[in-house]
Design a protein around this motif. Structure first.
Motif, PDB file in Angstrom:
ATOM      1  N   VAL A 262      80.896  93.471  22.779  1.00 27.00           N
ATOM      2  CA  VAL A 262      79.800  92.526  23.675  1.00 27.00           C
ATOM      3  C   VAL A 262      78.966  91.650  22.875  1.00 27.00           C
ATOM      4  N   THR A 263      78.272  92.394  22.055  1.00 23.80           N
ATOM      5  CA  THR A 263      77.315  91.514  20.943  1.00 23.80           C
ATOM      6  C   THR A 263      78.225  90.405  20.177  1.00 23.80           C
ATOM      7  N   ALA A 264      79.168  90.775  19.693  1.00 29.04           N
ATOM      8  CA  ALA A 264      80.087  89.601  18.888  1.00 29.04           C
ATOM      9  C   ALA A 264      80.387  88.350  19.801  1.00 29.04           C
ATOM     10  N   LEU A 265      80.293  88.934  21.263  1.00 26.11           N
ATOM     11  CA  LEU A 265      80.922  87.767  22.033  1.00 26.11           C
ATOM     12  C   LEU A 265      79.743  87.050  22.439  1.00 26.11           C
ATOM     13  N   LEU A 266      78.716  87.496  22.466  1.00 25.49           N
ATOM     14  CA  LEU A 266      77.464  86.776  22.980  1.00 25.49           C
ATOM     15  C   LEU A 266      76.897  85.996  21.505  1.00 25.49           C
ATOM     16  N   LEU A 267      77.257  86.252  20.546  1.00 29.27           N
ATOM     17  CA  LEU A 267      77.043  85.564  19.286  1.00 29.27           C
ATOM     18  C   LEU A 267      77.873  84.429  19.245  1.00 29.27           C
ATOM     19  N   LEU A 268      78.975  84.716  19.595  1.00 27.47           N
ATOM     20  CA  LEU A 268      80.126  83.642  19.623  1.00 27.47           C
ATOM     21  C   LEU A 268      79.900  82.471  20.355  1.00 27.47           C
ATOM     22  N   HIS A 269      79.859  83.005  21.884  1.00 27.68           N
ATOM     23  CA  HIS A 269      79.811  82.234  22.780  1.00 27.68           C
ATOM     24  C   HIS A 269      78.496  81.806  23.580  1.00 27.68           C
ATOM     25  N   GLY A 270      77.316  82.400  23.073  1.00 29.82           N
ATOM     26  CA  GLY A 270      76.165  82.290  23.683  1.00 29.82           C
ATOM     27  C   GLY A 270      75.693  81.049  23.620  1.00 29.82           C
ATOM     28  N   PRO A 271      75.825  80.262  22.528  1.00 26.39           N
ATOM     29  CA  PRO A 271      75.368  78.820  22.461  1.00 26.39           C
ATOM     30  C   PRO A 271      75.955  77.919  23.240  1.00 26.39           C
ATOM     31  N   LEU A 272      77.319  78.125  23.405  1.00 26.57           N
ATOM     32  CA  LEU A 272      78.258  77.354  24.515  1.00 26.57           C
ATOM     33  C   LEU A 272      77.706  77.466  25.825  1.00 26.57           C
ATOM     34  N   LEU A 273      77.557  78.985  26.144  1.00 22.94           N
ATOM     35  CA  LEU A 273      76.997  79.082  27.457  1.00 22.94           C
ATOM     36  C   LEU A 273      75.566  78.337  27.736  1.00 22.94           C
ATOM     37  N   ALA A 274      75.058  78.411  26.683  1.00 22.25           N
ATOM     38  CA  ALA A 274      73.496  77.794  26.953  1.00 22.25           C
ATOM     39  C   ALA A 274      73.659  76.429  27.089  1.00 22.25           C
ATOM     40  N   MET A 275      74.651  75.834  26.283  1.00 24.69           N
ATOM     41  CA  MET A 275      74.663  74.105  26.452  1.00 24.69           C
ATOM     42  C   MET A 275      75.358  73.911  27.810  1.00 24.69           C
ATOM     43  N   ALA A 276      76.072  74.690  28.359  1.00 18.24           N
ATOM     44  CA  ALA A 276      76.633  74.414  29.771  1.00 18.24           C
ATOM     45  C   ALA A 276      75.701  74.574  30.633  1.00 18.24           C
ATOM     46  N   VAL A 277      74.793  75.558  30.722  1.00 17.35           N
ATOM     47  CA  VAL A 277      73.753  75.721  31.615  1.00 17.35           C
ATOM     48  C   VAL A 277      72.876  74.500  31.470  1.00 17.35           C
ATOM     49  N   LEU A 278      72.355  74.025  30.336  1.00  9.84           N
ATOM     50  CA  LEU A 278      71.345  73.112  30.044  1.00  9.84           C
ATOM     51  C   LEU A 278      72.059  71.741  30.377  1.00  9.84           C
ATOM     52  N   SER A 279      73.261  71.671  30.457  1.00  9.89           N
ATOM     53  CA  SER A 279      74.053  70.257  30.827  1.00  9.89           C
ATOM     54  C   SER A 279      73.920  70.105  32.140  1.00  9.89           C
ATOM     55  N   LEU A 280      73.619  70.832  32.979  1.00  5.13           N
ATOM     56  CA  LEU A 280      73.347  70.759  34.275  1.00  5.13           C
ATOM     57  C   LEU A 280      71.747  70.575  34.744  1.00  5.13           C
ATOM     58  N   ASN A 281      70.824  70.378  33.693  1.00  6.21           N
ATOM     59  CA  ASN A 281      69.464  70.295  33.808  1.00  6.21           C
ATOM     60  C   ASN A 281      69.191  68.757  34.609  1.00  6.21           C
ATOM     61  N   SER A 282      68.348  68.574  35.460  1.00  8.73           N
ATOM     62  CA  SER A 282      68.035  67.612  36.130  1.00  8.73           C
ATOM     63  C   SER A 282      66.933  66.851  35.570  1.00  8.73           C
ATOM     64  N   GLY A 283      66.194  67.406  34.444  1.00  4.15           N
ATOM     65  CA  GLY A 283      65.090  66.801  33.743  1.00  4.15           C
ATOM     66  C   GLY A 283      65.432  66.068  32.636  1.00  4.15           C
ATOM     67  N   MET A 284      64.457  65.354  31.910  1.00  2.88           N
ATOM     68  CA  MET A 284      65.111  64.424  30.887  1.00  2.88           C
ATOM     69  C   MET A 284      65.001  65.162  29.464  1.00  2.88           C
ATOM     70  N   LEU A 285      64.357  66.353  29.334  1.00  2.00           N
ATOM     71  CA  LEU A 285      64.195  67.061  28.108  1.00  2.00           C
ATOM     72  C   LEU A 285      65.769  67.843  27.994  1.00  2.00           C
ATOM     73  N   PHE A 286      66.272  67.896  26.825  1.00  2.00           N
ATOM     74  CA  PHE A 286      67.832  68.502  26.732  1.00  2.00           C
ATOM     75  C   PHE A 286      67.544  70.178  26.665  1.00  2.00           C
ATOM     76  N   HIS A 287      66.227  70.570  26.367  1.00  2.15           N
ATOM     77  CA  HIS A 287      66.151  71.967  26.250  1.00  2.15           C
ATOM     78  C   HIS A 287      65.129  72.663  27.191  1.00  2.15           C
ATOM     79  N   ARG A 288      64.678  71.886  28.131  1.00  2.00           N
ATOM     80  CA  ARG A 288      63.784  72.418  29.011  1.00  2.00           C
ATOM     81  C   ARG A 288      64.516  72.398  30.585  1.00  2.00           C
ATOM     82  N   TRP A 289      64.467  73.477  31.179  1.00  2.00           N
ATOM     83  CA  TRP A 289      65.302  73.888  32.409  1.00  2.00           C
ATOM     84  C   TRP A 289      64.238  73.110  33.611  1.00  2.00           C
ATOM     85  N   GLU A 290      64.714  72.177  34.484  1.00  2.00           N
ATOM     86  CA  GLU A 290      63.912  71.564  35.354  1.00  2.00           C
ATOM     87  C   GLU A 290      64.479  71.610  36.785  1.00  2.00           C
ATOM     88  N   GLY A 291      65.799  72.086  36.935  1.00  2.00           N
ATOM     89  CA  GLY A 291      66.641  72.057  38.138  1.00  2.00           C
ATOM     90  C   GLY A 291      68.042  71.556  37.821  1.00  2.00           C
TER      91      GLY A 291
END
Length: 265
Positions: free
Chosen positions: A14-43
């Protein structure tokens, strides 16, 4: 004891999978962000996906990437098939030397290959300019990736099948066209799929050999990092990732169907 059931193995996996795919998961979530900042979640919003798909530079880069990748894949798959057939007739040291030369791009750093290719193209004008140079560079770089599955499939063929065709008065070209190539089709398809992914995601080779206004998707996205960052770049990356995964899945499905049809026949 089954090593998969040893204590702590699941946690390590599980740790290895998180290290491999964690950045992609974070990018996928932040790509749905409604704000102007690419790293701060606003909706949650699909606004930045619309912006990315409406970006003319992104669309043009996607067009160039598809043209280059498809052309390089066809060329690399054809050359890999010919190379595998040629290697099958070599023995001993000659086979090892030829295989080492063909596999050189696998061990040489990509940036070194890119610079060497750029120097070659600058010294030999016959290679032309623009997309032709980019296609040739990608085909040469992808050749060993396409060669390995084809060579593995060729080594797994039963030589008695080709001999039986010869006993039935088939010529060498007929044996190649009607026996060898159909049996090699799954390996060729696997090599082509791998070559396409490598070409589509390549950055260093494309950056060095592309002409003005011929940026591929990785080069275009890298250029966007010089500008103020918004979630649009996350959306672009996820679109590229989704396109790559979709094409690989389609190739795998076609490969599986082809393999089943060969088994049934």
């Amino acid at each position: 004891m089954n090593p998969l059931r040893q204590k702590g193995f699941g946690l390590i996996a599980v740790t290895a999978l998180l290290l491999l795919h964690g950045p992609l998961l974070a990018m996928a979530v932040l790509s749905l962000n409604s704000g102007m900042l690419f790293h701060r979640w606003e909706g949650v919003s699909l606004y930045w996906y619309g912006r990315a798909l409406a970006n003319p530079g992104f669309i043009e880069a996607a067009r160039v990437s598809l043209i280059v990748s498809v052309s390089a894949t066809v060329l690399a798959a054809g050359l890999a098939t010919l190379a595998a057939l040629g290697l099958s007739r070599l023995r001993g040291r000659a086979e090892g030397v030829a295989l080492a030369l063909l596999g050189l791009p696998l061990v040489v750093p990509e940036v070194v290959m890119a610079i060497a290719t750029l120097i070659l193209f600058s010294q030999v004008p016959v290679f032309g300019q623009g997309l032709l140079r980019l296609i040739l560079a990608h085909a040469c770089f992808c050749l060993p990736f396409a060669l390995m599955p084809v060579r593995a499939a060729l080594r797994g063929l039963d030589p008695d099948l080709a001999q039986a065709a010869r006993d039935l008065s088939a010529g060498e070209m007929q044996v190649l066209r009607m026996v060898t190539l159909p049996l090699l089709a799954p390996g060729i398809a696997a090599g082509a799929a791998l070559a396409f992914v490598v070409s589509f995601d390549d950055f260093a080779m494309a950056q060095m050999t592309a002409g003005p206004g011929q940026s591929t998707l990785p080069v275009f996205i890298w250029a966007q990092l010089r500008r103020p960052l918004t979630p649009e770049i996350n959306a672009m990356c996820m679109i590229v990732l989704a396109l790559s995964v979709t094409l690989v899945c389609l190739a795998a499905a076609a490969l599986s169907r082809r393999g089943q049809s060969l088994i049934q026949s």
